[in-house]
Write a protein that holds these residues in place. Structure first.
Motif, PDB file in Angstrom:
ATOM      1  N   ALA A  57      -5.845  -1.898  -2.674  1.00 38.98           N
ATOM      2  CA  ALA A  57      -6.390  -1.217  -3.861  1.00 38.98           C
ATOM      3  C   ALA A  57      -6.303  -2.117  -5.085  1.00 38.98           C
ATOM      4  CB  ALA A  57      -5.638   0.092  -4.102  1.00 38.98           C
ATOM      5  N   PHE A  58      -5.198  -2.825  -5.236  1.00 42.94           N
ATOM      6  CA  PHE A  58      -5.042  -3.734  -6.371  1.00 42.94           C
ATOM      7  C   PHE A  58      -6.066  -4.867  -6.318  1.00 42.94           C
ATOM      8  CE2 PHE A  58      -3.012  -7.436  -8.398  1.00 42.94           C
ATOM      9  CZ  PHE A  58      -2.864  -6.929  -9.679  1.00 42.94           C
ATOM     10  N   ALA A  59      -6.224  -5.486  -5.146  1.00 41.30           N
ATOM     11  CA  ALA A  59      -7.184  -6.582  -4.999  1.00 41.30           C
ATOM     12  C   ALA A  59      -8.610  -6.091  -5.216  1.00 41.30           C
ATOM     13  CB  ALA A  59      -7.046  -7.220  -3.617  1.00 41.30           C
ATOM     14  N   VAL A  90       6.035   1.807   5.919  1.00 41.74           N
ATOM     15  CA  VAL A  90       6.140   0.889   4.780  1.00 41.74           C
ATOM     16  C   VAL A  90       4.994  -0.115   4.806  1.00 41.74           C
ATOM     17  CG1 VAL A  90       7.542  -0.978   3.816  1.00 41.74           C
ATOM     18  CG2 VAL A  90       8.611   1.168   4.495  1.00 41.74           C
ATOM     19  N   GLU A  91       4.671  -0.622   5.964  1.00 37.37           N
ATOM     20  CA  GLU A  91       3.601  -1.612   6.071  1.00 37.37           C
ATOM     21  C   GLU A  91       2.239  -1.009   5.726  1.00 37.37           C
ATOM     22  OE1 GLU A  91       2.744  -5.603   6.561  1.00 37.37           O
ATOM     23  OE2 GLU A  91       4.663  -4.587   6.582  1.00 37.37           O
ATOM     24  N   LEU A  93      -2.213  -0.537   1.842  1.00 37.16           N
ATOM     25  CA  LEU A  93      -3.081   0.257   0.980  1.00 37.16           C
ATOM     26  C   LEU A  93      -2.934  -0.118  -0.492  1.00 37.16           C
ATOM     27  CD1 LEU A  93      -2.717   3.753   2.675  1.00 37.16           C
ATOM     28  CD2 LEU A  93      -4.697   2.223   2.756  1.00 37.16           C
ATOM     29  N   CYS A  94      -1.709  -0.304  -0.940  1.00 42.16           N
ATOM     30  CA  CYS A  94      -1.485  -0.650  -2.356  1.00 42.16           C
ATOM     31  C   CYS A  94      -2.020  -2.034  -2.689  1.00 42.16           C
ATOM     32  CB  CYS A  94      -0.008  -0.562  -2.706  1.00 42.16           C
ATOM     33  SG  CYS A  94       0.607   1.120  -2.745  1.00 42.16           S
ATOM     34  N   PHE A 138     -11.338  -4.216   0.255  1.00 39.26           N
ATOM     35  CA  PHE A 138     -10.311  -3.220   0.547  1.00 39.26           C
ATOM     36  C   PHE A 138     -10.102  -3.087   2.047  1.00 39.26           C
ATOM     37  CE2 PHE A 138      -8.845   1.060   1.484  1.00 39.26           C
ATOM     38  CZ  PHE A 138      -7.767   1.196   0.621  1.00 39.26           C
ATOM     39  N   VAL A 139     -11.175  -2.902   2.779  1.00 45.07           N
ATOM     40  CA  VAL A 139     -11.080  -2.734   4.233  1.00 45.07           C
ATOM     41  C   VAL A 139     -10.548  -4.007   4.895  1.00 45.07           C
ATOM     42  CG1 VAL A 139     -12.439  -2.377   6.335  1.00 45.07           C
ATOM     43  CG2 VAL A 139     -12.854  -0.960   4.326  1.00 45.07           C
ATOM     44  N   ALA A 140     -11.047  -5.163   4.452  1.00 46.24           N
ATOM     45  CA  ALA A 140     -10.602  -6.425   5.044  1.00 46.24           C
ATOM     46  C   ALA A 140      -9.117  -6.658   4.810  1.00 46.24           C
ATOM     47  CB  ALA A 140     -11.414  -7.583   4.477  1.00 46.24           C
ATOM     48  N   ARG A 141      -8.635  -6.324   3.625  1.00 43.23           N
ATOM     49  CA  ARG A 141      -7.216  -6.520   3.312  1.00 43.23           C
ATOM     50  C   ARG A 141      -6.333  -5.595   4.146  1.00 43.23           C
ATOM     51  NH1 ARG A 141      -3.140  -9.708   2.068  1.00 43.23           N
ATOM     52  NH2 ARG A 141      -1.498  -8.594   0.985  1.00 43.23           N
ATOM     53  N   VAL A 142      -6.717  -4.333   4.249  1.00 48.45           N
ATOM     54  CA  VAL A 142      -5.919  -3.388   5.043  1.00 48.45           C
ATOM     55  C   VAL A 142      -5.874  -3.833   6.499  1.00 48.45           C
ATOM     56  CG1 VAL A 142      -5.858  -1.033   5.945  1.00 48.45           C
ATOM     57  CG2 VAL A 142      -6.268  -1.405   3.518  1.00 48.45           C
ATOM     58  N   VAL A 143      -7.009  -4.206   7.047  1.00 48.60           N
ATOM     59  CA  VAL A 143      -7.054  -4.628   8.450  1.00 48.60           C
ATOM     60  C   VAL A 143      -6.225  -5.892   8.654  1.00 48.60           C
ATOM     61  CG1 VAL A 143      -8.581  -5.539  10.245  1.00 48.60           C
ATOM     62  CG2 VAL A 143      -9.228  -3.493   8.969  1.00 48.60           C
TER      63      VAL A 143
END
Length: 94
Positions: A28-30, A18-19, A24-25, A67-72
């Motif tokens: 992608a939105f940001a 879930v996390e 990822l979602c 994208f990468v910064a948010r996922v990390v």
């Protein structure tokens, strides 16, 4: 997997799944919002080829970095929120 440990492991795997989906979602939105904000004027206004390609390239690069910064950041924050080994117990000697 049987017993209490099996259910606990499955719950942890479900929480991680879930996390990851949330990371990822939301990333992608940001990234899409940032790309639209930076590269949007290139498509709305009649700009020269050089200005248009600069805005689109910059928007794409910034969106990929975001994208990468948010996922990390989401996954590191999730990893840091560890659960106690014995829920409900606050004193290690109890």
């Amino acid at each position: 997997m049987t017993g209490y440990g099996g259910r606990r492991d499955q719950a942890r795997r479900d929480a991680i799944t879930v996390e990851i989906g949330y990371a990822l979602c939301s990333a992608a939105f940001a990234a899409a919002l940032l790309f639209g904000a930076v590269a949007g004027p290139a498509f709305v206004f009649d700009l020269s080829g050089g200005a248009r390609s600069t805005l689109v390239g910059t928007g794409g690069t910034l969106a990929a970095v975001l994208f990468v910064a948010r996922v990390v950041s989401v996954l590191v924050r999730f990893q840091g929120a560890s659960q106690p080994s014995q829920p409900g117990r606050t004193n290690p000697d109890s």
